[in-house]
Design a protein around this motif. Structure first.
Motif, PDB file in Angstrom:
ATOM      1  N   ARG A  56      39.174 121.978  18.380  1.00 12.35           N
ATOM      2  CA  ARG A  56      39.919 122.244  19.621  1.00 12.35           C
ATOM      3  C   ARG A  56      41.356 121.727  19.549  1.00 12.35           C
ATOM      4  O   ARG A  56      42.118 121.892  20.496  1.00 12.35           O
ATOM      5  N   GLU A  57      41.726 121.081  18.441  1.00 16.45           N
ATOM      6  CA  GLU A  57      43.071 120.536  18.310  1.00 16.45           C
ATOM      7  C   GLU A  57      43.716 120.968  16.992  1.00 16.45           C
ATOM      8  O   GLU A  57      43.997 120.146  16.119  1.00 16.45           O
ATOM      9  N   PRO A  58      43.956 122.269  16.803  1.00 19.47           N
ATOM     10  CA  PRO A  58      44.661 122.698  15.590  1.00 19.47           C
ATOM     11  C   PRO A  58      46.109 122.234  15.637  1.00 19.47           C
ATOM     12  O   PRO A  58      46.715 122.152  16.712  1.00 19.47           O
ATOM     13  N   VAL A  59      46.655 121.928  14.466  1.00 22.77           N
ATOM     14  CA  VAL A  59      48.048 121.465  14.404  1.00 22.77           C
ATOM     15  C   VAL A  59      48.909 122.369  13.534  1.00 22.77           C
ATOM     16  O   VAL A  59      50.116 122.170  13.440  1.00 22.77           O
ATOM     17  N   GLY A  60      48.297 123.346  12.856  1.00 25.61           N
ATOM     18  CA  GLY A  60      49.070 124.239  11.999  1.00 25.61           C
ATOM     19  C   GLY A  60      48.174 125.126  11.168  1.00 25.61           C
ATOM     20  O   GLY A  60      47.012 125.397  11.540  1.00 25.61           O
ATOM     21  N   GLU A  61      48.698 125.563  10.022  1.00 26.27           N
ATOM     22  CA  GLU A  61      47.954 126.467   9.151  1.00 26.27           C
ATOM     23  C   GLU A  61      48.165 126.082   7.688  1.00 26.27           C
ATOM     24  O   GLU A  61      49.223 125.552   7.324  1.00 26.27           O
ATOM     25  N   VAL A  62      47.157 126.360   6.869  1.00 25.69           N
ATOM     26  CA  VAL A  62      47.297 126.279   5.414  1.00 25.69           C
ATOM     27  C   VAL A  62      47.782 127.645   4.963  1.00 25.69           C
ATOM     28  O   VAL A  62      47.069 128.650   5.087  1.00 25.69           O
ATOM     29  N   VAL A  63      49.019 127.714   4.463  1.00 24.93           N
ATOM     30  CA  VAL A  63      49.635 129.008   4.154  1.00 24.93           C
ATOM     31  C   VAL A  63      49.516 129.381   2.681  1.00 24.93           C
ATOM     32  O   VAL A  63      49.727 130.539   2.319  1.00 24.93           O
ATOM     33  N   ALA A  64      49.188 128.411   1.819  1.00 29.56           N
ATOM     34  CA  ALA A  64      49.035 128.708   0.390  1.00 29.56           C
ATOM     35  C   ALA A  64      48.041 127.721  -0.204  1.00 29.56           C
ATOM     36  O   ALA A  64      48.011 126.550   0.163  1.00 29.56           O
ATOM     37  N   ALA A  65      47.230 128.214  -1.133  1.00 25.06           N
ATOM     38  CA  ALA A  65      46.248 127.354  -1.801  1.00 25.06           C
ATOM     39  C   ALA A  65      45.836 128.006  -3.108  1.00 25.06           C
ATOM     40  O   ALA A  65      45.773 129.228  -3.213  1.00 25.06           O
ATOM     41  N   LYS A  66      45.579 127.170  -4.106  1.00 22.08           N
ATOM     42  CA  LYS A  66      45.151 127.663  -5.408  1.00 22.08           C
ATOM     43  C   LYS A  66      44.100 126.717  -5.976  1.00 22.08           C
ATOM     44  O   LYS A  66      44.327 125.504  -6.060  1.00 22.08           O
ATOM     45  N   ALA A  67      42.957 127.271  -6.349  1.00 25.44           N
ATOM     46  CA  ALA A  67      41.861 126.475  -6.911  1.00 25.44           C
ATOM     47  C   ALA A  67      41.993 126.397  -8.422  1.00 25.44           C
ATOM     48  O   ALA A  67      42.170 127.415  -9.091  1.00 25.44           O
ATOM     49  N   THR A  68      41.920 125.185  -8.957  1.00 27.07           N
ATOM     50  CA  THR A  68      41.957 124.946 -10.396  1.00 27.07           C
ATOM     51  C   THR A  68      40.807 124.024 -10.757  1.00 27.07           C
ATOM     52  O   THR A  68      40.193 123.406  -9.873  1.00 27.07           O
ATOM     53  N   PRO A  69      40.470 123.873 -12.043  1.00 31.79           N
ATOM     54  CA  PRO A  69      39.386 122.948 -12.416  1.00 31.79           C
ATOM     55  C   PRO A  69      39.655 121.518 -11.971  1.00 31.79           C
ATOM     56  O   PRO A  69      38.718 120.745 -11.776  1.00 31.79           O
ATOM     57  N   GLU A  70      40.938 121.112 -11.820  1.00 31.82           N
ATOM     58  CA  GLU A  70      41.265 119.743 -11.448  1.00 31.82           C
ATOM     59  C   GLU A  70      41.271 119.518  -9.940  1.00 31.82           C
ATOM     60  O   GLU A  70      41.263 118.379  -9.484  1.00 31.82           O
ATOM     61  N   GLY A  71      41.317 120.584  -9.147  1.00 33.77           N
ATOM     62  CA  GLY A  71      41.369 120.423  -7.704  1.00 33.77           C
ATOM     63  C   GLY A  71      41.972 121.656  -7.055  1.00 33.77           C
ATOM     64  O   GLY A  71      42.072 122.717  -7.673  1.00 33.77           O
ATOM     65  N   ILE A  72      42.378 121.518  -5.798  1.00 38.61           N
ATOM     66  CA  ILE A  72      42.952 122.636  -5.055  1.00 38.61           C
ATOM     67  C   ILE A  72      44.345 122.233  -4.569  1.00 38.61           C
ATOM     68  O   ILE A  72      44.481 121.309  -3.765  1.00 38.61           O
ATOM     69  N   THR A  73      45.354 122.902  -5.102  1.00 40.93           N
ATOM     70  CA  THR A  73      46.711 122.674  -4.611  1.00 40.93           C
ATOM     71  C   THR A  73      46.891 123.451  -3.306  1.00 40.93           C
ATOM     72  O   THR A  73      46.301 124.517  -3.124  1.00 40.93           O
ATOM     73  N   PHE A  74      47.708 122.917  -2.395  1.00 38.64           N
ATOM     74  CA  PHE A  74      47.841 123.571  -1.098  1.00 38.64           C
ATOM     75  C   PHE A  74      49.241 123.375  -0.543  1.00 38.64           C
ATOM     76  O   PHE A  74      49.982 122.473  -0.952  1.00 38.64           O
ATOM     77  N   GLN A  75      49.578 124.239   0.393  1.00 35.50           N
ATOM     78  CA  GLN A  75      50.799 124.114   1.188  1.00 35.50           C
ATOM     79  C   GLN A  75      50.406 124.353   2.640  1.00 35.50           C
ATOM     80  O   GLN A  75      49.812 125.382   2.969  1.00 35.50           O
ATOM     81  N   ALA A  76      50.702 123.393   3.480  1.00 35.26           N
ATOM     82  CA  ALA A  76      50.330 123.483   4.892  1.00 35.26           C
ATOM     83  C   ALA A  76      51.576 123.349   5.757  1.00 35.26           C
ATOM     84  O   ALA A  76      52.515 122.618   5.425  1.00 35.26           O
ATOM     85  N   LYS A  77      51.566 124.049   6.877  1.00 30.61           N
ATOM     86  CA  LYS A  77      52.732 124.062   7.772  1.00 30.61           C
ATOM     87  C   LYS A  77      52.293 123.649   9.178  1.00 30.61           C
ATOM     88  O   LYS A  77      51.387 124.258   9.760  1.00 30.61           O
TER      89      LYS A  77
END
Length: 644
Positions: A56-77
């Motif tokens: 009920r309290e969104p603050v933004g969006e994840v606009v980019a993400a990429k899954a790799t064997p080491e983890g998930i890189t992301f960009q959030a706004k």
């Protein structure tokens, strides 16, 4: 919905646009013992960016993400609200908390799609999962806090899904107390133990190997070589696996040194119970205190003791209610009739599958087949065409006729074939069963099936028996004779075995199978510079020339010559070229009235029979339907006369 909490490393902050970029640093094995596979994420952008998992309290969006064997890189706004009011105040406060690093944790909310239980644990390996949201969460960073990390799930969501709340609490060891569970330096409260590092690197190696197999399989399916990107990725993974193997050897040696120099708990805490209790501080965990396969074994004992009477068997199972309640639940379901509209029908009956699978889980790691990864699974009672010879081509001059040739084919058939064994017990052993008696029944069933399966799978003398059993994978293979025990001779022999790939067969899932004595000898072999020649191999497995090793005493060993010299074999199997039909179940029957021939190789028809009823005995019969065959004749190589 499940949560996976971890710290995220913030790479950059764009204050004008309110954009953060980061990379997940979630360990391969989390504090609950679960593994969330980064590349198993299924998601569609943009994803909701929440505050403390409050939908009920969104603050933004994840606009980019990429899954790799080491983890998930992301960009959030983060959202920018121009109008004054509660919404602007809430989002501005959230952004300031991130900006000034008051909140520096992130957490993914997901629904599992595909998972597998991690061997010998109650934890799960989430192979495929639906990523629903990313949340900013508060994770205490104070090293001296009593609780430094909490992993839990939203109670309301769990109640709705029928799951139970799970939480893990890591207690900070008391400063100055000798013998604490983890002696963590203050500057790094999340440092892993040696065992956790080994498990993490082994998981990383398995992921890299799987990715290499995917790359090669994709190119093979498309009938092409690797492109530039695939070649670069494959070579990088290969180098990474080599580095991991070398580091695993160092970690295991370091672990052995730590164990050898460890201070006994009694010495650290003395004889005072309170001091000993304090010294043991660290992690408190509660696990189920029963052996794997015990429920299945008790189900078999209840059936045996009740002579197949389900009501009596259910009554007997009540004494195991505290430790293995699923036995009573299943037997109750078997007594009561049900209909397809009965809401309680499916729940109790699922225990039958769980108990049988639990037994299979205990059996399969004991067999060579159960430890080989990448076998081609096929159904029973099918027939498949196989090409045995190809066409020909040649140079043709102007105006001359072109050569005509024919291909040759045969078929591979997978009939129903089964492995069966009978274990006969005395009435007293069954009637007065206790944990030791149950373990005896279980071990007999396991050893009977596992030993016979391995011998039939590997014995070069095992030929096909029409409508009864398949030939072993080594049957008909012309062996490479070992030339000696020096490092150079061993390398030459291995090169000769690997020549089976020179005919065009692709190397996808190769595996060595050898006697434990052979693996032990190779692990101790040294070069002229007194270095370990094959550091990747261990007495129980590891890798040999970069290929996984499985050890089994079912690999043929014999004493040859005078004085006798003990010889054995080394077998190289390309798993992707082995067909396997296996129904994955063990059928169990019990009888007190049958007559059996007490012989490991009974005659047909039987001549000497023993009455179970007359001798006050019970017979348990286990059957497993399984069949295998080589896809290509050169899918297996054998080295014989191995004396190391």
């Amino acid at each position: 919905m499940k949560r996976a909490y971890s710290l995220f490393r913030i790479k950059s902050i764009d204050e004008e646009q309110r954009i953060i970029e980061g990379i997940a640093t979630t360990p391969s094995t989390d504090r609950m013992g679960d593994i969330v596979e980064p590349e198993g994420a299924v998601f569609k952008l943009p994803l909701p960016l929440l505050w403390q998992h409050n939908s009920r309290e969104p603050v933004g969006e994840v606009v980019a993400a990429k899954a790799t064997p080491e983890g998930i890189t992301f960009q959030a706004k983060f959202a920018k609200i121009p109008e004054l009011g509660p919404l602007k105040d809430r989002i501005d406060a959230a952004w300031q908390s991130i900006k000034y690093k008051l909140v520096k944790g992130m957490s993914i909310g997901f629904n599992p799609i595909e998972s597998a239980q991690i061997k010998d644990t109650w934890s799960e390996h989430f192979l495929k999962w639906e990523w629903l949201e990313l949340s900013c969460v508060t994770i205490p960073a104070n090293v001296d806090a009593s609780i430094t990390t909490i992993k839990s799930a939203d109670q309301a969501l769990l109640a709705a899904s029928g799951d139970r709340q799970r939480a893990v609490v890591r207690l900070t060891p008391t400063p100055g107390v000798s013998g604490s569970h983890r002696n963590l330096p203050k500057g790094n409260p999340d440092m892993k133990t040696i065992a956790e590092q080994i498990a993490s690197f082994e998981a990383k190696r398995a992921a890299s190997t799987g990715r290499m197999n995917e790359i090669m399989a994709k190119a093979a399916d498309e009938g092409r070589t690797l492109d530039e990107t695939e070649t670069e990725e494959y070579d990088a993974l290969k180098a990474e696996i080599k580095s991991v193997d070398e580091h695993l050897v160092r970690l295991k040696e370091h672990e052995a040194q730590i164990v050898a120099g460890a201070t006994p708990l009694q010495a650290a805490a003395g004889t005072d119970p309170r001091a000993a209790s304090a010294a043991r501080g660290g992690i408190v965990s509660v696990v189920r205190n029963t052996q794997k396969g015990l429920a299945f074994t008790r189900y078999a004992i209840a059936l045996a003791n009740s002579r197949g009477n389900l009501m009596q068997a259910q009554k007997m199972s009540e004494k195991w209610r505290d430790s293995t309640p699923e036995v009573e639940i299943f037997l109750k379901a078997a007594v009561d009739a049900g209909t397809t509209t009965d809401a309680t029908w499916a729940g109790p009956l699922v225990y039958a599958q769980n108990m049988s699978s639990e037994f299979i889980e205990l059996l399969r790691p004991e067999t060579v087949i159960g430890r080989i990864q990448g076998l081609r699974k096929v159904p029973f009672n099918v027939r498949m065409p196989r090409q045995t010879a190809g066409s020909t081509a040649g140079w043709v001059g102007e105006g001359l006729p072109k050569p005509v040739s024919a291909l040759a084919f045969d078929t591979v058939t997978f009939p129903y074939s089964k492995i069966a064994g009978i274990v006969v017990l005395t009435e007293e052993l069954v009637r007065f069963s206790n944990p030791s008696a149950e373990a005896r029944v279980q071990q007999d069933l396991i050893e009977t099936i596992a030993q016979f399966t391995d011998e039939q799978f590997l014995d070069p003398n095992k030929a096909v028996s029409a409508n009864v059993s398949p030939a072993s994978v080594t049957n008909g293979v012309v062996p490479t004779v070992s030339t000696g025990t020096s490092v150079a001779q061993i390398a030459a022999d291995v090169s000769a075995m690997l020549a089976m790939y020179d005919t065009g067969m692709r190397q996808r899932n190769p595996v060595w199978v050898m006697h434990p004595r052979t693996a032990r000898a190779l692990s101790l072999t040294r070069t002229t510079q007194d270095l370990f020649a094959f550091p990747g191999i261990t007495p129980t497995g590891g890798t040999f020339f970069g290929i996984p090793v499985i050890t089994s005493t079912s690999v043929g060993a014999a004493d040859v010559g005078s004085p006798p010299v003990s010889q054995t074999q080394i077998i190289l199997i390309e798993a992707s070229e082995i067909f396997l039909a296996d129904d994955g179940q063990v059928a169990l029957d019990v009888s007190r009235e049958a007559s059996v021939e007490m012989d490991g190789a009974p005659s047909s028809p039987s001549t000497t029979l023993v009455s179970l009823w007359q001798n006050n005995m019970v017979g348990l019969r286990a059957e497993r339907f399984i069949h295998w065959a080589k896809r290509r004749a050169d899918a297996v190589a054998v080295m014989s006369a191995v004396t190391y």
